[in-house]
Design an enzyme around this catalytic site. Structure first.
Site, PDB file in Angstrom:
ATOM      1  N   SER A 114      -6.236   4.207  -4.557  1.00 30.42           N
ATOM      2  CA  SER A 114      -5.335   3.823  -3.459  1.00 30.42           C
ATOM      3  C   SER A 114      -4.882   4.991  -2.584  1.00 30.42           C
ATOM      4  O   SER A 114      -4.300   4.771  -1.527  1.00 30.42           O
ATOM      5  CB  SER A 114      -4.093   3.122  -4.021  1.00 30.42           C
ATOM      6  OG  SER A 114      -3.206   4.072  -4.575  1.00 30.42           O
ATOM      7  N   ARG A 142       4.138  -2.744  -3.827  1.00 28.16           N
ATOM      8  CA  ARG A 142       3.984  -1.523  -3.039  1.00 28.16           C
ATOM      9  C   ARG A 142       5.381  -1.094  -2.565  1.00 28.16           C
ATOM     10  O   ARG A 142       6.217  -1.940  -2.216  1.00 28.16           O
ATOM     11  CB  ARG A 142       3.094  -1.768  -1.811  1.00 28.16           C
ATOM     12  CG  ARG A 142       1.602  -1.831  -2.135  1.00 28.16           C
ATOM     13  CD  ARG A 142       1.023  -0.458  -2.461  1.00 28.16           C
ATOM     14  NE  ARG A 142      -0.411  -0.482  -2.723  1.00 28.16           N
ATOM     15  CZ  ARG A 142      -0.996  -0.586  -3.921  1.00 28.16           C
ATOM     16  NH1 ARG A 142      -0.258  -0.717  -5.019  1.00 28.16           N
ATOM     17  NH2 ARG A 142      -2.300  -0.563  -4.048  1.00 28.16           N
ATOM     18  N   GLU A 151       5.389   7.420  -1.234  1.00 27.93           N
ATOM     19  CA  GLU A 151       4.584   8.101  -2.267  1.00 27.93           C
ATOM     20  C   GLU A 151       3.553   9.032  -1.628  1.00 27.93           C
ATOM     21  O   GLU A 151       2.957   8.653  -0.616  1.00 27.93           O
ATOM     22  CB  GLU A 151       3.815   7.053  -3.093  1.00 27.93           C
ATOM     23  CG  GLU A 151       4.681   6.237  -4.003  1.00 27.93           C
ATOM     24  CD  GLU A 151       3.884   5.123  -4.709  1.00 27.93           C
ATOM     25  OE1 GLU A 151       2.650   5.228  -4.793  1.00 27.93           O
ATOM     26  OE2 GLU A 151       4.520   4.165  -5.151  1.00 27.93           O
ATOM     27  N   HIS A 178       4.233   4.827 -10.132  1.00 25.45           N
ATOM     28  CA  HIS A 178       3.170   3.900  -9.724  1.00 25.45           C
ATOM     29  C   HIS A 178       2.108   3.799 -10.827  1.00 25.45           C
ATOM     30  O   HIS A 178       0.917   4.018 -10.576  1.00 25.45           O
ATOM     31  CB  HIS A 178       2.565   4.342  -8.389  1.00 25.45           C
ATOM     32  CG  HIS A 178       1.681   3.324  -7.747  1.00 25.45           C
ATOM     33  ND1 HIS A 178       1.434   3.281  -6.399  1.00 25.45           N
ATOM     34  CD2 HIS A 178       0.964   2.295  -8.276  1.00 25.45           C
ATOM     35  CE1 HIS A 178       0.594   2.295  -6.121  1.00 25.45           C
ATOM     36  NE2 HIS A 178       0.292   1.672  -7.253  1.00 25.45           N
ATOM     37  N   GLY A 234       0.060  -0.555 -13.341  1.00 29.59           N
ATOM     38  CA  GLY A 234      -1.283  -1.090 -13.601  1.00 29.59           C
ATOM     39  C   GLY A 234      -2.170  -0.127 -14.382  1.00 29.59           C
ATOM     40  O   GLY A 234      -3.375  -0.374 -14.521  1.00 29.59           O
TER      41      GLY A 234
HETATM   42  N1  LIG Z   1       2.230  -0.910  -9.314  1.00 26.15           N
HETATM   43  C1  LIG Z   1       0.958  -1.034  -9.633  1.00 26.15           C
HETATM   44  O1  LIG Z   1       0.417  -0.285 -10.427  1.00 26.15           O
HETATM   45  C2  LIG Z   1       0.155  -2.153  -9.031  1.00 26.15           C
HETATM   46  C3  LIG Z   1      -0.945  -2.641  -9.740  1.00 26.15           C
HETATM   47  C4  LIG Z   1      -1.652  -3.713  -9.204  1.00 26.15           C
HETATM   48  C5  LIG Z   1      -1.288  -4.241  -7.979  1.00 26.15           C
HETATM   49  N2  LIG Z   1      -0.246  -3.706  -7.299  1.00 26.15           N
HETATM   50  C6  LIG Z   1       0.166  -4.280  -6.007  1.00 26.15           C
HETATM   51  O2  LIG Z   1       0.514  -5.632  -6.224  1.00 26.15           O
HETATM   52  C7  LIG Z   1      -0.033  -6.415  -5.178  1.00 26.15           C
HETATM   53  C8  LIG Z   1      -0.279  -7.809  -5.685  1.00 26.15           C
HETATM   54  O3  LIG Z   1      -1.383  -7.818  -6.562  1.00 26.15           O
HETATM   55  P1  LIG Z   1      -2.177  -9.162  -6.863  1.00 26.15           P
HETATM   56  O4  LIG Z   1      -3.354  -8.790  -7.648  1.00 26.15           O
HETATM   57  O5  LIG Z   1      -1.278 -10.175  -7.425  1.00 26.15           O
HETATM   58  O6  LIG Z   1      -2.625  -9.568  -5.415  1.00 26.15           O
HETATM   59  P2  LIG Z   1      -3.101 -10.996  -4.941  1.00 26.15           P
HETATM   60  O7  LIG Z   1      -3.683 -10.810  -3.602  1.00 26.15           O
HETATM   61  O8  LIG Z   1      -3.882 -11.655  -6.010  1.00 26.15           O
HETATM   62  O9  LIG Z   1      -1.730 -11.804  -4.818  1.00 26.15           O
HETATM   63  C9  LIG Z   1      -0.746 -11.499  -3.880  1.00 26.15           C
HETATM   64  C10 LIG Z   1       0.057 -12.760  -3.646  1.00 26.15           C
HETATM   65  O10 LIG Z   1       1.126 -12.426  -2.769  1.00 26.15           O
HETATM   66  C11 LIG Z   1       1.238 -13.470  -1.825  1.00 26.15           C
HETATM   67  N3  LIG Z   1       1.902 -12.964  -0.637  1.00 26.15           N
HETATM   68  C12 LIG Z   1       1.352 -12.350   0.426  1.00 26.15           C
HETATM   69  N4  LIG Z   1       2.307 -12.054   1.325  1.00 26.15           N
HETATM   70  C13 LIG Z   1       3.470 -12.495   0.815  1.00 26.15           C
HETATM   71  C14 LIG Z   1       4.809 -12.481   1.280  1.00 26.15           C
HETATM   72  N5  LIG Z   1       5.134 -11.947   2.454  1.00 26.15           N
HETATM   73  N6  LIG Z   1       5.768 -13.011   0.495  1.00 26.15           N
HETATM   74  C15 LIG Z   1       5.459 -13.549  -0.717  1.00 26.15           C
HETATM   75  N7  LIG Z   1       4.200 -13.606  -1.190  1.00 26.15           N
HETATM   76  C16 LIG Z   1       3.222 -13.077  -0.439  1.00 26.15           C
HETATM   77  C17 LIG Z   1      -0.184 -13.929  -1.586  1.00 26.15           C
HETATM   78  O11 LIG Z   1      -0.234 -15.230  -1.054  1.00 26.15           O
HETATM   79  C18 LIG Z   1      -0.773 -13.852  -2.982  1.00 26.15           C
HETATM   80  O12 LIG Z   1      -0.642 -15.061  -3.685  1.00 26.15           O
HETATM   81  C19 LIG Z   1      -1.306  -5.663  -4.771  1.00 26.15           C
HETATM   82  O13 LIG Z   1      -1.655  -5.921  -3.443  1.00 26.15           O
HETATM   83  C20 LIG Z   1      -0.946  -4.230  -4.968  1.00 26.15           C
HETATM   84  O14 LIG Z   1      -0.445  -3.714  -3.764  1.00 26.15           O
HETATM   85  C21 LIG Z   1       0.484  -2.685  -7.808  1.00 26.15           C
HETATM   86  O1  LIG Z   2      -3.554  -1.607  -6.299  1.00 22.17           O
HETATM   87  C1  LIG Z   2      -3.684  -1.295  -7.478  1.00 22.17           C
HETATM   88  O2  LIG Z   2      -4.639  -1.703  -8.178  1.00 22.17           O
HETATM   89  C2  LIG Z   2      -2.680  -0.446  -8.161  1.00 22.17           C
HETATM   90  O3  LIG Z   2      -1.604  -0.150  -7.345  1.00 22.17           O
HETATM   91  C3  LIG Z   2      -3.305   0.746  -8.782  1.00 22.17           C
HETATM   92  O4  LIG Z   2      -2.672   0.996  -9.998  1.00 22.17           O
HETATM   93  C4  LIG Z   2      -3.231   1.934  -7.909  1.00 22.17           C
HETATM   94  O5  LIG Z   2      -3.662   3.056  -8.619  1.00 22.17           O
HETATM   95  P1  LIG Z   2      -4.270   4.305  -7.839  1.00 22.17           P
HETATM   96  O6  LIG Z   2      -5.422   3.810  -7.094  1.00 22.17           O
HETATM   97  O7  LIG Z   2      -3.189   4.778  -6.894  1.00 22.17           O
HETATM   98  O8  LIG Z   2      -4.617   5.269  -8.894  1.00 22.17           O
END
Ligand SMILES: NC(=O)c1ccc[n+]([C@@H]2O[C@H](COP(=O)([O-])OP(=O)(O)OC[C@H]3O[C@@H](n4cnc5c(N)ncnc54)[C@H](O)[C@@H]3O)[C@@H](O)[C@H]2O)c1
Ligand SMILES: O=C(O)[C@H](O)[C@H](O)COP(=O)(O)O
Length: 381
Positions: free
Chosen positions: A50, A212, A241, A258, A261
């Site tokens: 990312s 995010r 970040e 972060h 995941g």
């Molecule tokens: N912190 C981490 O390590 C980590 C790990 C994995 C994913 N993430 C983040 O989490 C996000 C979600 O992951 P995911 O796999 O569930 O994605 P996904 O695309 O499967 O699901 C996202 C959901 O959010 C909904 N959505 C979109 N805009 C919205 C809004 N304004 N209000 C409410 N809901 C809304 C979508 O309709 C969808 O159902 C990723 O895009 C990524 O940025 C962070």
């Molecule tokens: O979007 C994702 O899958 C997560 O935020 C993921 O953990 C990001 O990790 P990075 O690519 O920053 O190592």
């Protein structure tokens, strides 16, 4: 594009790279934040995480024909530009969704233990019910937790069972944010929580963000929390970040760099999904299975039950956020080196396995505990 002898440029923090892509060509590993156009002058394939912004500036006048990001999020990729330029693309949807759900559950059990409440007595609001949100929903529902769900894109598509964000903020005891970061479209999530709606949150609530950072206006959150420190903050992601607002970080119960995941399983699954997508695009028969890579990931964690353990004990035997929090807080001490320290914590993240990989042995859990363990994702044979 050639099917073998490829030039592959990849973020150095992608695991199982050689195992999966080694037979396709030569891999040059670089720090993700510094990959630039000049590094790609001979690259056929670019694999990122990312922290690499993938756009015209990075790719123009390079031979790159395929980009993979071993992540769920895609806000760092200009997918429209890739499409316009006929460059293949794959992300890794769902790769680390279980890891994030487990991070959330582990954090919530920690706060529940400290404040002497049961999750089943609380209403959990999930904002963004996609791969991550759905897994969290399923696990909490199986535990018997009451849920409120907010997902306007799914509601627009005619799906039922969702509430407005304002209702969720007013009624949920625990709010978990799992939306992608978007700045356009019908439901942009940038600053979804902001100075206009933070005050809707119930007194004594818990607010967790593992989506995010910019989904919450961090400046507004800091100002608001100075007046509303009754709300417990659990933050894995930060607006700027790798720079972390130290004042905000001082106010959280758990803060992490972060890594929600960052299960090894989830990271390897991400690399494997790119491998499979690339092979598919190139009509190459994939030679390596995900299970092969996971089997090589190292020993599965063992939990020897003595009898009398609770769900929290067993969850925390696999993942306890306190150690991550301590390292994170230590990384804030020197403002100058903080951004680098943030990246290093991520680069050197210890092996964390998913609940499903855990081997439970020893005393047989009670029927109630067995049900709870299975609800949150442990495998009981
Ligand atoms: N912190 C981490 O390590 C980590 C790990 C994995 C994913 N993430 C983040 O989490 C996000 C979600 O992951 P995911 O796999 O569930 O994605 P996904 O695309 O499967 O699901 C996202 C959901 O959010 C909904 N959505 C979109 N805009 C919205 C809004 N304004 N209000 C409410 N809901 C809304 C979508 O309709 C969808 O159902 C990723 O895009 C990524 O940025 C962070
Ligand atoms: O979007 C994702 O899958 C997560 O935020 C993921 O953990 C990001 O990790 P990075 O690519 O920053 O190592």
């Amino acid at each position: 594009m050639k099917s073998t002898g490829l030039n592959i440029v990849a973020d150095e923090n992608i695991p199982a790279l050689e195992r999966l892509f080694g037979h396709l060509g030569e891999i040059r590993k670089l720090p993700g934040r510094t990959i630039q156009n000049s590094d790609l002058q001979h690259a056929d394939l670019l694999l990122v995480r990312s922290v690499t912004r993938v756009d015209q500036t990075l790719l123009e006048d390079t031979p790159v024909r395929f980009v993979g990001t071993a992540t769920i999020g895609t806000d760092h990729i200009d997918t429209d530009w890739l499409k316009r330029n006929n460059i293949g693309f794959s992300s890794a949807p769902g790769c680390n969704a279980d890891a994030v759900a487990e991070y959330v559950i582990s954090n919530l059990l920690l706060v529940a233990g400290e404040n002497d409440f049961r999750l089943t007595d609380k209403v959990v609001g999930i904002v963004g019910v996609g791969n991550v949100g759905r897994r969290l929903q399923q696990r909490l529902a199986k535990l018997g937790v009451k849920l409120l769900l907010n997902d306007p894109p799914r509601a627009d598509a005619g799906e039922k069972g969702f509430v407005a964000l304002s209702q969720l903020l007013q009624q949920a005891d625990i709010i978990c944010l799992h939306t992608p970061l978007t700045k356009s479209g019908s439901h942009p999530s940038f600053h979804l929580l902001n100075e206009d709606n933070l005050d809707l949150i119930k007194p004594g609530a818990i607010l967790l963000n593992a989506g995010r950072g910019p989904v919450i206006d961090n400046k507004a959150l800091l100002d608001w929390h100075c007046k509303r420190n009754d709300v417990t903050l659990l933050l894995d992601v930060w607006e700027a970040e790798p720079v972390v607002d130290a004042h905000l970080a001082q106010r959280v119960r758990i803060g992490t760099p972060h890594i929600a995941g960052y299960s090894l399983d989830g990271k390897i699954r991400g690399t494997w999904m790119l491998y499979r997508a690339f092979c598919l695009q190139q009509n190459i028969v994939p030679q390596i299975e995900l299970s092969d890579c996971l089997a090589e990931a190292g020993p599965e964690p063992e939990v020897q039950l003595q009898g009398g353990e609770t769900l929290t004990d067993i969850v925390h035997a696999i993942y306890q956020p306190e150690a991550d929090f301590k390292h994170f807080m230590d990384s804030l001490v020197d403002a100058e080196s903080q951004p680098l320290a943030f990246d290093l914590l991520r680069k050197n993240y210890p092996v964390r396995r998913e609940f499903v990989a855990a081997k439970l042995s020893g005393a047989k859990p009670s029927a109630e505990l067995a049900e709870q363990l299975s609800a949150v994702g442990f495998c009981l044979d």
